[in-house]
Motif scaffolding. Sequence first.
Motif, PDB file in Angstrom:
ATOM      1  N   ASN A  67     -38.710 -51.504 -25.627  1.00  0.00           N
ATOM      2  CA  ASN A  67     -38.938 -51.807 -27.039  1.00  0.00           C
ATOM      3  C   ASN A  67     -39.786 -50.730 -27.705  1.00  0.00           C
ATOM      4  N   PHE A  68     -40.628 -50.072 -26.912  1.00  0.00           N
ATOM      5  CA  PHE A  68     -41.421 -48.955 -27.438  1.00  0.00           C
ATOM      6  C   PHE A  68     -40.485 -47.849 -27.917  1.00  0.00           C
ATOM      7  N   PRO A 119     -33.998 -52.246 -19.799  1.00  0.00           N
ATOM      8  CA  PRO A 119     -34.919 -51.499 -18.933  1.00  0.00           C
ATOM      9  C   PRO A 119     -34.211 -50.872 -17.736  1.00  0.00           C
ATOM     10  N   LEU A 120     -34.693 -49.720 -17.321  1.00  0.00           N
ATOM     11  CA  LEU A 120     -34.124 -49.003 -16.177  1.00  0.00           C
ATOM     12  C   LEU A 120     -34.530 -49.666 -14.865  1.00  0.00           C
ATOM     13  N   GLY A 121     -34.067 -49.108 -13.745  1.00  0.00           N
ATOM     14  CA  GLY A 121     -34.349 -49.700 -12.445  1.00  0.00           C
ATOM     15  C   GLY A 121     -34.960 -48.703 -11.477  1.00  0.00           C
ATOM     16  N   GLY A 171     -41.687 -43.118 -23.513  1.00  0.00           N
ATOM     17  CA  GLY A 171     -40.635 -44.093 -23.766  1.00  0.00           C
ATOM     18  C   GLY A 171     -40.378 -45.017 -22.595  1.00  0.00           C
ATOM     19  N   PHE A 172     -40.605 -44.520 -21.384  1.00  0.00           N
ATOM     20  CA  PHE A 172     -40.492 -45.323 -20.168  1.00  0.00           C
ATOM     21  C   PHE A 172     -41.335 -44.619 -19.116  1.00  0.00           C
ATOM     22  N   GLY A 220     -43.315 -47.438 -22.445  1.00  0.00           N
ATOM     23  CA  GLY A 220     -42.318 -48.494 -22.420  1.00  0.00           C
ATOM     24  C   GLY A 220     -42.389 -49.372 -21.189  1.00  0.00           C
ATOM     25  N   ALA A 221     -42.747 -48.794 -20.050  1.00  0.00           N
ATOM     26  CA  ALA A 221     -42.783 -49.565 -18.810  1.00  0.00           C
ATOM     27  C   ALA A 221     -43.905 -50.594 -18.802  1.00  0.00           C
ATOM     28  N   SER A 222     -44.848 -50.491 -19.739  1.00  0.00           N
ATOM     29  CA  SER A 222     -45.916 -51.497 -19.822  1.00  0.00           C
ATOM     30  C   SER A 222     -45.332 -52.869 -20.143  1.00  0.00           C
ATOM     31  N   GLU A 223     -44.145 -52.884 -20.748  1.00  0.00           N
ATOM     32  CA  GLU A 223     -43.490 -54.147 -21.100  1.00  0.00           C
ATOM     33  C   GLU A 223     -43.059 -54.927 -19.862  1.00  0.00           C
TER      34      GLU A 223
END
Length: 229
Positions: free
Chosen positions: A11-12, A31-33, A138-139, A160-163
């Motif tokens: 979302n960021f 989200p990525l993996g 961004g991630f 972004g990964a903080s989400e």
Amino acid sequence: NMADYIVVPSNFARKTFLDKGFSKDKIINIPLGVDLKKFDLDKTVIGNKIKENKFRIISTGSLSIRKGTYYLLETFVNLNIKNSELLLVGNIDKDFQVIFDRYKNNKNIKHYNSQPERDLKKFYNISDIFVSCSLEDGFSMVQLQAMACGLPIITTYNTGASELINNGEEGFVLPIKNMDLLGDKINILYKNKQLRNEMSNKSFLKAKNNLSWDAYGKNIINFYKKILS
């Protein structure tokens, strides 16, 4: 503008498109993996870590102004935690070299240039917590790698990964540049081994159950099916 949809990993990142005037219906967050075959718990390495009785903080990725590396370095030095090490794994940006040179003689700060993915697991497995102080990202693939290796995460709202982190569950999410709060959270995890272990387990399970590339594949295929229908 030509695309019907734009897929982003957070979302960021989505917000950056919305700020440019793109329709919210056009921007899809998936989200990525992480590769769970490459990143997991290595009991042999962890056993040696326990014997060493050393508290290790790890941060992977480039050392740079954008990544907020200065705030981690300064916080670590000011905390002066007994039997601790800060592991920095990644290349140093040219514009950050002068800043990093101030800390390079600190024997508790260990720097390693960028490593192949196959070697990163051992760095995560000898560490106790993962910290990212990014000012904008961004991630963060390395955060997912650390979670898959069972590390509690300290990160910022500007990545972004903080989400993927429930604040206080798998780790802590902090405002950028707040070294007092960063120091407090590192200290809490240093002193409270039970909390550290609980966060470690939650972090590992979230990566294993929800953040694999297989999970990403299912999500993206379901999205493709939806828009094709």
